[in-house]
Design a protein around this motif. Structure first.
Motif, PDB file in Angstrom:
ATOM      1  N   SER A 145       0.859  -1.189   0.000  1.00 32.90           N
ATOM      2  CA  SER A 145       0.000   0.000   0.000  1.00 32.90           C
ATOM      3  C   SER A 145       0.893   1.236   0.000  1.00 32.90           C
ATOM      4  CB  SER A 145      -0.861  -0.003   1.263  1.00 32.90           C
ATOM      5  OG  SER A 145      -0.011   0.094   2.395  1.00 32.90           O
ATOM      6  N   THR A 146       0.272   2.395  -0.069  1.00 33.60           N
ATOM      7  CA  THR A 146       1.050   3.639  -0.035  1.00 33.60           C
ATOM      8  C   THR A 146       1.925   3.689   1.211  1.00 33.60           C
ATOM      9  OG1 THR A 146      -0.767   4.705  -1.197  1.00 33.60           O
ATOM     10  CG2 THR A 146       0.848   6.156  -0.159  1.00 33.60           C
ATOM     11  N   CYS A 151       9.262  -2.357  -2.097  1.00 34.82           N
ATOM     12  CA  CYS A 151      10.496  -1.636  -2.424  1.00 34.82           C
ATOM     13  C   CYS A 151      11.460  -2.587  -3.119  1.00 34.82           C
ATOM     14  CB  CYS A 151      11.150  -1.076  -1.167  1.00 34.82           C
ATOM     15  SG  CYS A 151      10.127   0.161  -0.355  1.00 34.82           S
ATOM     16  N   ILE A 152      11.803  -2.279  -4.349  1.00 39.49           N
ATOM     17  CA  ILE A 152      12.820  -3.046  -5.076  1.00 39.49           C
ATOM     18  C   ILE A 152      13.926  -2.053  -5.417  1.00 39.49           C
ATOM     19  CG2 ILE A 152      13.321  -4.534  -7.039  1.00 39.49           C
ATOM     20  CD1 ILE A 152      10.360  -5.225  -7.180  1.00 39.49           C
ATOM     21  N   GLU A 156       9.765   2.208  -5.727  1.00 40.46           N
ATOM     22  CA  GLU A 156       8.658   1.901  -4.818  1.00 40.46           C
ATOM     23  C   GLU A 156       7.427   1.612  -5.663  1.00 40.46           C
ATOM     24  OE1 GLU A 156       7.778   4.753  -1.819  1.00 40.46           O
ATOM     25  OE2 GLU A 156       9.641   4.384  -0.728  1.00 40.46           O
ATOM     26  N   ILE A 157       6.722   0.538  -5.312  1.00 37.97           N
ATOM     27  CA  ILE A 157       5.648   0.042  -6.180  1.00 37.97           C
ATOM     28  C   ILE A 157       4.409  -0.252  -5.354  1.00 37.97           C
ATOM     29  CG2 ILE A 157       5.018  -1.854  -7.741  1.00 37.97           C
ATOM     30  CD1 ILE A 157       8.127  -2.162  -8.207  1.00 37.97           C
ATOM     31  N   ILE A 158       3.246   0.161  -5.861  1.00 38.28           N
ATOM     32  CA  ILE A 158       1.978  -0.249  -5.230  1.00 38.28           C
ATOM     33  C   ILE A 158       0.988  -0.693  -6.311  1.00 38.28           C
ATOM     34  CG2 ILE A 158       2.168   1.185  -3.148  1.00 38.28           C
ATOM     35  CD1 ILE A 158       0.105   3.102  -4.510  1.00 38.28           C
ATOM     36  N   PRO A 159       0.155  -1.667  -5.974  1.00 38.52           N
ATOM     37  CA  PRO A 159      -0.914  -2.038  -6.898  1.00 38.52           C
ATOM     38  C   PRO A 159      -2.052  -1.018  -6.828  1.00 38.52           C
ATOM     39  CG  PRO A 159      -1.034  -3.412  -4.941  1.00 38.52           C
ATOM     40  CD  PRO A 159       0.138  -2.490  -4.750  1.00 38.52           C
ATOM     41  N   VAL A 160      -2.746  -0.859  -7.955  1.00 35.84           N
ATOM     42  CA  VAL A 160      -3.882   0.074  -8.034  1.00 35.84           C
ATOM     43  C   VAL A 160      -5.092  -0.727  -8.509  1.00 35.84           C
ATOM     44  CG1 VAL A 160      -4.732   2.212  -9.076  1.00 35.84           C
ATOM     45  CG2 VAL A 160      -2.272   1.924  -8.655  1.00 35.84           C
ATOM     46  N   VAL A 169      -8.801  -6.345 -11.386  1.00 35.17           N
ATOM     47  CA  VAL A 169      -7.443  -6.419 -11.927  1.00 35.17           C
ATOM     48  C   VAL A 169      -6.594  -5.345 -11.243  1.00 35.17           C
ATOM     49  CG1 VAL A 169      -8.372  -7.249 -14.128  1.00 35.17           C
ATOM     50  CG2 VAL A 169      -7.825  -4.818 -13.864  1.00 35.17           C
ATOM     51  N   TYR A 170      -5.304  -5.346 -11.569  1.00 32.49           N
ATOM     52  CA  TYR A 170      -4.405  -4.341 -11.009  1.00 32.49           C
ATOM     53  C   TYR A 170      -3.900  -3.392 -12.087  1.00 32.49           C
ATOM     54  CZ  TYR A 170      -3.591  -6.366  -6.323  1.00 32.49           C
ATOM     55  OH  TYR A 170      -3.704  -6.794  -5.030  1.00 32.49           O
ATOM     56  N   GLY A 171      -3.877  -2.105 -11.742  1.00 35.49           N
ATOM     57  CA  GLY A 171      -2.946  -1.202 -12.378  1.00 35.49           C
ATOM     58  C   GLY A 171      -1.752  -1.139 -11.431  1.00 35.49           C
ATOM     59  N   TRP A 172      -0.694  -0.434 -11.830  1.00 31.34           N
ATOM     60  CA  TRP A 172       0.486  -0.336 -10.974  1.00 31.34           C
ATOM     61  C   TRP A 172       0.997   1.092 -10.954  1.00 31.34           C
ATOM     62  CZ3 TRP A 172       1.993  -4.330  -8.001  1.00 31.34           C
ATOM     63  CH2 TRP A 172       1.544  -5.611  -8.349  1.00 31.34           C
ATOM     64  N   LYS A 173       1.479   1.496  -9.781  1.00 32.79           N
ATOM     65  CA  LYS A 173       2.166   2.788  -9.675  1.00 32.79           C
ATOM     66  C   LYS A 173       3.613   2.508  -9.273  1.00 32.79           C
ATOM     67  CE  LYS A 173       2.066   7.169  -7.148  1.00 32.79           C
ATOM     68  NZ  LYS A 173       1.514   7.813  -5.940  1.00 32.79           N
ATOM     69  N   ILE A 174       4.531   3.031 -10.054  1.00 30.49           N
ATOM     70  CA  ILE A 174       5.960   2.852  -9.781  1.00 30.49           C
ATOM     71  C   ILE A 174       6.571   4.232  -9.567  1.00 30.49           C
ATOM     72  CG2 ILE A 174       8.158   1.986 -10.662  1.00 30.49           C
ATOM     73  CD1 ILE A 174       6.640  -0.007 -12.358  1.00 30.49           C
TER      74      ILE A 174
END
Ligand SMILES: [Zn+2]
Ligand SMILES: [Zn+2]
Ligand SMILES: [Zn+2]
Length: 283
Positions: A145-146, A151-152, A156-160, A169-174
């Protein structure tokens, strides 16, 4: 952060097999759309791929992809998943010697991960060894989550969460931090026809928005051009791009459509295969 548009087409790809329409027979490079996928590279070299459709091999060759740290899946439709076997080369690279075995990490929601296990059962079966399959670890991304992102390295990555017809389904925020007070972010929202207020909040003001925009006509599981424009206005990214585009309109026709249906402040354009965007790198 470098963003490579590996594919920007709908499930058939463009040209559509057997179609003789003006877009499918166009000689223009921007009118050739492979199945939708995007590759992201952080300033420290961390390499992420979102979706591996049937065109993944050609896309990876085009991008000269030689390192991969994780794969994020939006959902399990064939046009986003069925190049998964070509991840073999990357899981082999990641387990360079037997004493340092390391699977390639795969992230999505539980439904998609389950579909991967069912549809590509040989990958997870212990009976067939011998270097002929990818070495993958499936990780449910719903825990991120936010407040607690995945963390890779520098990313920093979260599913949307999105709705694609009846499918969740998922979008992604990177995102990548580039200074103490500035983070650059990509919101990748392909394959959807509804984005909740909570999900809009997750990506509001992103630097780059990539959004499903199948065609001008309505569709039961995809956003059409006008719906995508409305969402892009709500999200308010600095730059927005259409993706997952079918063969109804050429690249130049979509540009003309956007010019006549938006004011310049929205800064929205059709993406195309091979487009590269560079956000400012960390100092
Ligand atoms: Zn799709
Ligand atoms: Zn066509
Ligand atoms: Zn889909």
């Amino acid at each position: 952060m470098e963003i490579f548009f590996a594919g920007t087409g709908t499930s058939h790809g463009v040209p559509v097999i057997g179609c003789t329409c003006p877009v499918c027979t166009s000689e223009t490079a921007e009118d050739k759309r492979t199945r939708s996928s995007i590759f992201v590279k952080g300033s420290g070299g961390t390499s992420i791929v979102i979706d591996t459709g049937p065109d993944f091999r050609e896309q990876a060759l085009r991008a000269k992809l030689n390192k991969l740290d994780a794969v994020l899946y939006t959902h399990s439709h064939a046009d986003h998943l069925h190049g998964i076997d070509d991840l073999r080369i990357f899981s082999h690279k990641s387990r360079c010697c037997k004493t340092n075995e390391k699977p390639l990490h795969i992230y999505s929601n539980a439904k998609t991960l389950n579909d991967i296990q069912v549809r590509f059962d040989y990958i997870f079966s212990p009976v067939k060894e011998g270097g002929g399959k990818p070495y993958l670890e499936l990780i449910d991304a719903s825990i991120f989550s936010t407040e607690h992102p995945l963390c890779i390295a520098e990313l920093e990555i979260i599913p949307v969460p999105l709705l694609h017809g009846h499918s969740e389904v998922y979008g992604w925020k990177i995102s990548e931090k580039v200074s103490v007070d500035k983070t650059y972010s990509l919101a990748y929202l392909t394959d959807c026809n509804f984005i909740s207020e909570q999900s809009i909040e997750l990506v509001r003001g992103a630097d780059i928005l990539v959004i499903d925009a199948l065609r001008k006509r309505p569709h039961s599981t995809h956003l059409n051009f006008e719906e995508s424009i409305v969402y892009a206005q709500k999200i308010g990214a600095k730059r927005s791009f259409f993706t997952h585009i079918c063969h109804d309109f050429s690249h130049s026709q979509i540009k003309a459509f956007l010019a006549s249906h938006t004011d310049g402040s929205l800064n929205i354009e059709p993406a195309y295969d091979g487009l590269v965007l560079n956000t400012p790198c960390a100092p």
